[in-house]
Motif scaffolding. Structure first.
Motif, PDB file in Angstrom:
ATOM      1  N   TYR A 111       0.700  -1.265  -0.029  1.00 36.04           N
ATOM      2  CA  TYR A 111      -0.075   0.058   0.087  1.00 36.04           C
ATOM      3  C   TYR A 111       1.044   1.235   0.019  1.00 36.04           C
ATOM      4  CZ  TYR A 111      -4.083  -3.145   0.750  1.00 36.04           C
ATOM      5  OH  TYR A 111      -4.979  -4.036   0.487  1.00 36.04           O
ATOM      6  N   ARG A 112       1.994   0.985   0.278  1.00 36.24           N
ATOM      7  CA  ARG A 112       2.912   2.576   0.035  1.00 36.24           C
ATOM      8  C   ARG A 112       3.151   2.680  -1.573  1.00 36.24           C
ATOM      9  NH1 ARG A 112       8.374   1.039   1.437  1.00 36.24           N
ATOM     10  NH2 ARG A 112       8.869   3.261   0.696  1.00 36.24           N
TER      11      ARG A 112
ATOM     12  N   ARG B  49      -2.603   2.815  -3.762  1.00 33.31           N
ATOM     13  CA  ARG B  49      -3.264   3.458  -2.642  1.00 33.31           C
ATOM     14  C   ARG B  49      -4.449   2.260  -2.334  1.00 33.31           C
ATOM     15  NH1 ARG B  49      -5.260   4.683  -7.443  1.00 33.31           N
ATOM     16  NH2 ARG B  49      -7.504   4.748  -7.909  1.00 33.31           N
ATOM     17  N   SER B  50      -4.833   1.315  -3.073  1.00 28.97           N
ATOM     18  CA  SER B  50      -5.848   0.339  -2.750  1.00 28.97           C
ATOM     19  C   SER B  50      -5.754  -0.900  -3.491  1.00 28.97           C
ATOM     20  CB  SER B  50      -7.341   0.725  -3.110  1.00 28.97           C
ATOM     21  OG  SER B  50      -7.274   1.007  -4.506  1.00 28.97           O
TER      22      SER B  50
END
Length: 134
Positions: free
Chosen positions: A51-52, A55-56
């Motif tokens: 997730y870095r 975003r999803s």
């Protein structure tokens, strides 16, 4: 098999590796059955680290879908750049698209299902693809 992502080499390379592993899983078992944890495990990292870079989970799905959708656009562009007469280009295009779609249905069904879901659910990647003229 764990393949560590070296984040020091840049986020672009890490993103590319994440997408590569995600696409391998999507092709093998389908996008519905692939979890972020599966992708992270293959890369020897945590789900939080994925997730870095995305975003999803939907962002990963859309990126892989975009790759698949662009395969046909790339085929069409390559044919358009040839010096063949227009009628020959059209024949090549129709044959290539037919072959690609047949392959997707027969050998890459999970990827076909991803594109179908994206189309039915009107994902942004599909809207963008349609608005670009493809």
């Amino acid at each position: 098999m764990n393949r560590p992502v070296r984040t020091r080499t840049g986020s672009g390379e890490a993103r590319a590796r994440i997408l590569e592993v995600a696409e391998e899983h999507f092709r093998r078992i389908g996008y519905h059955r692939t979890s972020v944890a599966d992708i992270a495990s293959e890369l020897g990292m945590s789900s939080a680290n994925i997730y870095r870079f995305f975003r999803s989970r939907d962002a990963i799905n859309e990126s892989i879908c975009g790759r698949v959708v662009n395969e046909v656009a790339d085929i069409a562009s390559a044919i358009a750049r040839t010096n063949a007469p227009a009628w020959d280009k059209l024949d090549q295009l129709l044959t290539a698209v037919h072959h690609h779609n047949k392959m997707m249905l027969a050998k890459a069904r999970p990827m076909h299902e991803l594109v179908v879901a994206a189309t039915q659910e009107n994902w942004p990647i599909i809207r963008g693809h349609i608005s670009s003229g493809w």
